[in-house]
Design an enzyme around this catalytic site. Sequence first.
Site, PDB file in Angstrom:
ATOM      1  N   PHE A  19     -12.006  -6.613  13.928  1.00 35.99           N
ATOM      2  CA  PHE A  19     -10.915  -7.108  13.097  1.00 35.99           C
ATOM      3  C   PHE A  19     -10.596  -6.107  11.989  1.00 35.99           C
ATOM      4  CE2 PHE A  19      -9.576  -9.579   9.296  1.00 35.99           C
ATOM      5  CZ  PHE A  19      -8.342 -10.004   9.769  1.00 35.99           C
ATOM      6  N   GLN A  20      -9.332  -5.751  11.871  1.00 33.34           N
ATOM      7  CA  GLN A  20      -8.820  -4.798  10.883  1.00 33.34           C
ATOM      8  C   GLN A  20      -9.527  -3.436  10.970  1.00 33.34           C
ATOM      9  OE1 GLN A  20      -8.617  -6.646   6.937  1.00 33.34           O
ATOM     10  NE2 GLN A  20      -6.558  -7.372   7.437  1.00 33.34           N
ATOM     11  N   GLU A  44       0.817  -1.222   0.000  1.00 34.31           N
ATOM     12  CA  GLU A  44       0.000   0.000   0.000  1.00 34.31           C
ATOM     13  C   GLU A  44       0.844   1.262   0.000  1.00 34.31           C
ATOM     14  OE1 GLU A  44      -2.552  -3.221   1.975  1.00 34.31           O
ATOM     15  OE2 GLU A  44      -0.469  -2.511   2.183  1.00 34.31           O
ATOM     16  N   LYS A  65     -17.844  -0.505   5.342  1.00 38.57           N
ATOM     17  CA  LYS A  65     -18.249  -1.527   4.375  1.00 38.57           C
ATOM     18  C   LYS A  65     -19.741  -1.499   4.080  1.00 38.57           C
ATOM     19  CE  LYS A  65     -17.491  -6.448   3.420  1.00 38.57           C
ATOM     20  NZ  LYS A  65     -16.830  -7.692   3.924  1.00 38.57           N
ATOM     21  N   MET A  87      24.283   9.952   3.874  1.00 37.85           N
ATOM     22  CA  MET A  87      24.148  11.279   4.462  1.00 37.85           C
ATOM     23  C   MET A  87      24.366  11.241   5.974  1.00 37.85           C
ATOM     24  SD  MET A  87      23.840  14.419   3.665  1.00 37.85           S
ATOM     25  CE  MET A  87      22.946  14.768   2.156  1.00 37.85           C
TER      26      MET A  87
END
Length: 554
Positions: free
Chosen positions: A113-114, A51, A163, A467
Site C-alpha cells: 500500500f502506497q 505536494e 519507515k 501561447m
Amino acid sequence: MLLTGADIVVECLKEQEVDTIFGYPGGNVIHIYDSLYKNKKYIKHILTAHEQGASHAADGYARSTGKVGVCIATSGPGATNLVTGIATAYMDSVPMVIITGNVPLSLLGKDSFQEVDIAGVTAPITKHNYIVKDINRLADTIREAFYIAKEGRQGPVLIDIPKDIAMGTTDYEYKQPRLVKRACKNITDEALNNAVELITDSERPFIYIGGGVVRSEASKELLSFAEMIDAPVTSSLMGLGGFSGNHELFTGMIGMHGTKASNKGINKCDLVIAIGARFSDRVVSKVEKFAPNAKILHIDIDPAEINKNIVSYHYIVGDIKEVLSRLNNQLQKQDKVDWVNEIKGYKEKYPLRYKNNGLKAQYIIEKLNDLTDENTIIATEVGQHQMWTAQYYKFNRPKEFLTSGGLGTMGFGLGAAIGAQIGNPDKTVINIAGDGCFKMNLIELATAVNYNLPIIIILIDNNSLGMVRQWQTLFFEGRYSETTLNHVTDFVRLAEDFGMRGLEISNKEQVEEVLSEAINCKRPVLVHCRINEDDKVFPMVAPGESIDSLIMEG
C-alpha cells in the site's frame, strides 16, 4: 548519542542550517513529522495544500535565497506528486533536497500500500538519489545529499527513507557541513590565455549569458568583464537579472521571443562569448544559421554542456565567478565603439513595441516595473505572460526573477512565490500568472492565506491558453482546438472566498491605481486583468527559421 532515524533526519537538517521545510505529512513520514514537531523552534514547516506546491515552494525558496530548498512527502502518491517540481528544479539547476518516506524494507518490491519506486522514477531528473537501507548510513547520506545539491552545477537530490529506518535507532554524532568549493581544477592558464587572445582579437564580440551567471553569483564579475571588453550583452530567459536590464550594453533577451537587436546582433558578431548558458533550442532555433560568422567561446561549469548543442571554437570549464575573475585580471580595457554603436542603432530602430489600444499585458507589466523597487521578486507561470514579463520588466539583480525555463511548468509560479516570500519576508513578491496556469495549482491560495503571506498575484486573463492559441493562429490556420477556456469562475470572488483581497483591472486607466493598492495591501491579494484573447507575443521566430528572421508586431 542514541537517536531514532527520524530524529537523525532532523538533526542533520539542523546541521545544514535548514530553517524552513515545505511538505505534506503521511503515514510513512509520520515519525519524521513527530521529530519536526519536537524541533519546531529550529525548523519552520510550511504545510502546503498539495505536494507539488511544496516542491515548487522549495524551488522558489532556493532560487530567491541561494540556499538549498527542502521539501518532504510521504510514499506513493505523495512522492509522485513531487515529480514535476523535481524535474523543474533539475532543468533549471536549482539546489534542492527532497525527502520521501517509503514502506518498510520488508515490504519493498511487493506492491505494498502506497509503495512506489520513487528512486527509479526520479533517476533521470535528479543529480543523485538514494534509498536508505541501513540506518547507520542515514546521517552521512543526508550530509552527502546537501553537498551534491550545492556542488558544481547545482540540482535536486532525493533521499527515500523506508519507515522502519525512520523508526530504528543508532548512534548519532554532530558533524560540521562539508565546505563546498568552487569548481576550479579545469581552469588552466592555457585555457585562459587562449580566451584572452580570442577576445582581444575580436572586433565584434557579443556576450550571451544564461542561468549559470545567476547560480554562481557572478553578476559583479560579469559587469566588469562586459565593460572591460566593451561588448553588448544578451540573456537567455534564465539569465535575466544576471546583468542589469537598464545597462546601456544590455540588448534584452535572445531567442524565440528575443529582441531584434539581440537576435540580429548575435548573427553579425565575430565572437560569441557564452557564459553559463546551454544554447537551448529556444535560443538557437535553426542551428546551421546561428551566429554563422562567429567563433564560439563557451564558459560553463558543466563539461557535458560543451559541444552538446553548438560546437565551440574554444571553451573553459569551471565556476563562472572564478573564470571571469581570472579573465578580468588578464584583460586590458578595450574600445569597440563602432560595434557598440551598431548594436545601439538596432536597439533604437527595432525597440519592443505593441499596439497600445485597450488593456494590454505589456502595459500592465511596464507600470508594475515603474511602481516596484529593488526589493521586489517576480515569479511567473509559463506562457505569453511569462514572455511579456521577460520583455517588459527590467530585471537588474540576480535572484529577483523566478520562472520555469527548461521544463516550462505551468502552475510553477504560485508555489515559487510562496517559497520566495517565506525566504524573503521583507521583500515584495509578485506572481504574474496566466488564467490557464493559475487554475492548475490555485489550491495553494489556501497556503498563502493560512500563513498570511503578502504575495500579489497579477492574473492576466485572456480566456485561453494564449501561447498555444498564438501558434494555432499563426501556423494552424486558426483551428483553436481546446484552447478557448470559457471561464465561468469569478476570479475576484474566488480569491475573496479563499480569504484574500480581490481587485479588478478592466481598463487602462485603472492600472496604476489598482497596482499601487495591491502593492500596499500587505496581505495576499489577487488582481484580475482581462485582456483580449488574440493579443500576441512579438517578436517571434517561427519554428525552423533563422534566429534573426523575426515576426514583428503588425
